[in-house]
Motif scaffolding. Sequence first.
Motif, PDB file in Angstrom:
ATOM      1  N   GLU A 226      53.989  44.326  34.957  1.00 44.98           N
ATOM      2  CA  GLU A 226      54.109  45.401  35.561  1.00 44.98           C
ATOM      3  C   GLU A 226      54.636  45.221  37.039  1.00 44.98           C
ATOM      4  OE1 GLU A 226      51.070  48.380  35.296  1.00 44.98           O
ATOM      5  OE2 GLU A 226      51.573  48.584  33.207  1.00 44.98           O
ATOM      6  N   LEU A 227      54.094  44.117  37.698  1.00 49.58           N
ATOM      7  CA  LEU A 227      54.171  43.940  39.070  1.00 49.58           C
ATOM      8  C   LEU A 227      55.372  43.074  39.228  1.00 49.58           C
ATOM      9  CD1 LEU A 227      50.746  42.288  40.240  1.00 49.58           C
ATOM     10  CD2 LEU A 227      51.912  44.540  40.844  1.00 49.58           C
ATOM     11  N   THR A 228      55.949  42.244  38.205  1.00 49.50           N
ATOM     12  CA  THR A 228      57.254  41.191  38.407  1.00 49.50           C
ATOM     13  C   THR A 228      58.352  41.910  37.505  1.00 49.50           C
ATOM     14  OG1 THR A 228      56.373  39.658  36.857  1.00 49.50           O
ATOM     15  CG2 THR A 228      55.813  39.225  38.763  1.00 49.50           C
ATOM     16  N   GLY A 229      57.955  42.437  36.739  1.00 47.21           N
ATOM     17  CA  GLY A 229      58.905  42.797  35.652  1.00 47.21           C
ATOM     18  C   GLY A 229      59.533  41.877  34.697  1.00 47.21           C
ATOM     19  N   LYS A 230      58.697  40.764  34.618  1.00 49.28           N
ATOM     20  CA  LYS A 230      59.245  39.622  33.720  1.00 49.28           C
ATOM     21  C   LYS A 230      57.850  39.455  32.898  1.00 49.28           C
ATOM     22  CE  LYS A 230      62.208  37.469  37.038  1.00 49.28           C
ATOM     23  NZ  LYS A 230      62.609  36.287  37.769  1.00 49.28           N
ATOM     24  N   GLU A 231      58.218  38.995  31.473  1.00 49.31           N
ATOM     25  CA  GLU A 231      57.026  38.362  30.959  1.00 49.31           C
ATOM     26  C   GLU A 231      56.681  37.255  31.239  1.00 49.31           C
ATOM     27  OE1 GLU A 231      55.572  39.785  28.197  1.00 49.31           O
ATOM     28  OE2 GLU A 231      56.955  41.432  27.491  1.00 49.31           O
ATOM     29  N   PRO A 232      55.142  37.040  31.426  1.00 49.97           N
ATOM     30  CA  PRO A 232      54.591  36.019  32.137  1.00 49.97           C
ATOM     31  C   PRO A 232      54.808  34.600  30.982  1.00 49.97           C
ATOM     32  CG  PRO A 232      52.772  37.331  31.040  1.00 49.97           C
ATOM     33  CD  PRO A 232      54.079  38.181  31.033  1.00 49.97           C
ATOM     34  N   GLU A 233      54.881  33.548  31.576  1.00 50.80           N
ATOM     35  CA  GLU A 233      55.291  32.295  30.795  1.00 50.80           C
ATOM     36  C   GLU A 233      54.232  31.942  30.216  1.00 50.80           C
ATOM     37  OE1 GLU A 233      57.610  29.346  33.009  1.00 50.80           O
ATOM     38  OE2 GLU A 233      59.170  30.699  33.425  1.00 50.80           O
ATOM     39  N   THR A 234      52.856  32.056  30.741  1.00 53.19           N
ATOM     40  CA  THR A 234      51.579  31.513  30.021  1.00 53.19           C
ATOM     41  C   THR A 234      50.807  32.763  29.579  1.00 53.19           C
ATOM     42  OG1 THR A 234      51.286  30.943  32.779  1.00 53.19           O
ATOM     43  CG2 THR A 234      50.621  29.538  31.195  1.00 53.19           C
ATOM     44  N   ASP A 235      49.752  32.294  28.686  1.00 57.11           N
ATOM     45  CA  ASP A 235      49.106  33.156  28.254  1.00 57.11           C
ATOM     46  C   ASP A 235      47.824  33.305  29.063  1.00 57.11           C
ATOM     47  OD1 ASP A 235      47.316  35.111  26.733  1.00 57.11           O
ATOM     48  OD2 ASP A 235      47.368  33.890  25.049  1.00 57.11           O
ATOM     49  N   PHE A 236      47.532  34.426  29.997  1.00 52.81           N
ATOM     50  CA  PHE A 236      46.343  34.277  30.890  1.00 52.81           C
ATOM     51  C   PHE A 236      44.970  34.673  30.014  1.00 52.81           C
ATOM     52  CE2 PHE A 236      49.880  36.002  33.490  1.00 52.81           C
ATOM     53  CZ  PHE A 236      49.532  35.347  34.605  1.00 52.81           C
ATOM     54  N   SER A 237      45.099  35.136  28.910  1.00 51.24           N
ATOM     55  CA  SER A 237      43.645  35.214  28.091  1.00 51.24           C
ATOM     56  C   SER A 237      42.643  36.059  28.971  1.00 51.24           C
ATOM     57  CB  SER A 237      43.226  33.988  27.642  1.00 51.24           C
ATOM     58  OG  SER A 237      44.336  33.461  26.606  1.00 51.24           O
ATOM     59  N   MET A 238      42.905  36.793  29.874  1.00 48.26           N
ATOM     60  CA  MET A 238      42.007  37.485  30.888  1.00 48.26           C
ATOM     61  C   MET A 238      42.163  38.847  30.656  1.00 48.26           C
ATOM     62  SD  MET A 238      41.868  37.174  34.965  1.00 48.26           S
ATOM     63  CE  MET A 238      41.788  35.272  34.795  1.00 48.26           C
ATOM     64  N   ILE A 239      40.976  39.608  30.735  1.00 46.48           N
ATOM     65  CA  ILE A 239      40.948  41.033  30.410  1.00 46.48           C
ATOM     66  C   ILE A 239      40.160  41.620  31.801  1.00 46.48           C
ATOM     67  CG2 ILE A 239      39.875  43.056  29.184  1.00 46.48           C
ATOM     68  CD1 ILE A 239      41.796  41.328  27.566  1.00 46.48           C
ATOM     69  N   VAL A 240      41.113  42.625  32.271  1.00 44.94           N
ATOM     70  CA  VAL A 240      40.787  43.090  33.642  1.00 44.94           C
ATOM     71  C   VAL A 240      40.075  44.841  33.430  1.00 44.94           C
ATOM     72  CG1 VAL A 240      41.526  43.788  35.891  1.00 44.94           C
ATOM     73  CG2 VAL A 240      42.454  41.624  34.423  1.00 44.94           C
TER      74      VAL A 240
END
Length: 277
Positions: A226-240
């Motif tokens: 949502e912030l960058t408009g791009k799919e992240p290259e790494t899997d954060f595996s973090m829930i917020v």
Amino acid sequence: DKLKRGTKLFVIFNDYDLNIGDSVKCEARLQSVDDEYKNLYYGEGIYLRASIEDFERIDKMTSFCDLETAFFKALREILPEKREKILVVGLGNTEITCDAVGPKVAKNILATRHIAGEFAKKIGLSSLKSVAVIAPNVLGKTGIEVSEILESAVKIVNPDFVIAVDALCSKSTNRLFSSFQLCNNGISPGSGVKNSRKELSQKTLGVPVIAVGVPTVVDAATIALELTGKEPETDFSMIVTPKDSDLLIEKVSEFLARSLNVFLQPETEREVILSLV
């Protein structure tokens, strides 16, 4: 009108003036294998969402009534017509704040299955529908799969349908604590955080399962997108979850419990039902 299979709808059940520039609305879509959204296929069924902007800013006394009206319309659309015996299930873990919606709702559901016959007549509550409630906790706490507990509960209670309330993982930060999602296709506990357990559905329990969920968390990858408009290259595996999620959990749980208590007892006055909880 009833939704027709294979169609896609956007329905505004009502557009309420909440005096703060917000509105209550509900989306409805019937998912089928021929649906143009088959890449997002979750199984055939009706999927509804009653939503309101910025839930935490809404004053209880002025807004809950409006949201409740939209929620009731969604329930009427999605619940089976026969509503004499109901089993309400609160899914989740009370020790994890953002996962406590289900148990907190279950704690405040008015159980009436034991109030029947002459006793119900003597206290003036003969019109009560039979409602049973259970909060089965999680596998890590009990050592028993939720599905196994509910299979036994369904055999005992023999309900017309099950309402399963759970916290959800959202695909949008805008939906956190601001929408109530319903579907008549059941639910797979833990699937939103990649810990999916056996599904709870008519296929596994033998009765219709209506899922009612509130998005309380979002994964970091969604925020990055949502912030960058791009799919992240790494899997954060973090829930917020929001910093004030504890207060928001109390609000949404109170709303859901109160709304379900009133809706499930249509032949008893609202004030009477709320006084018994």
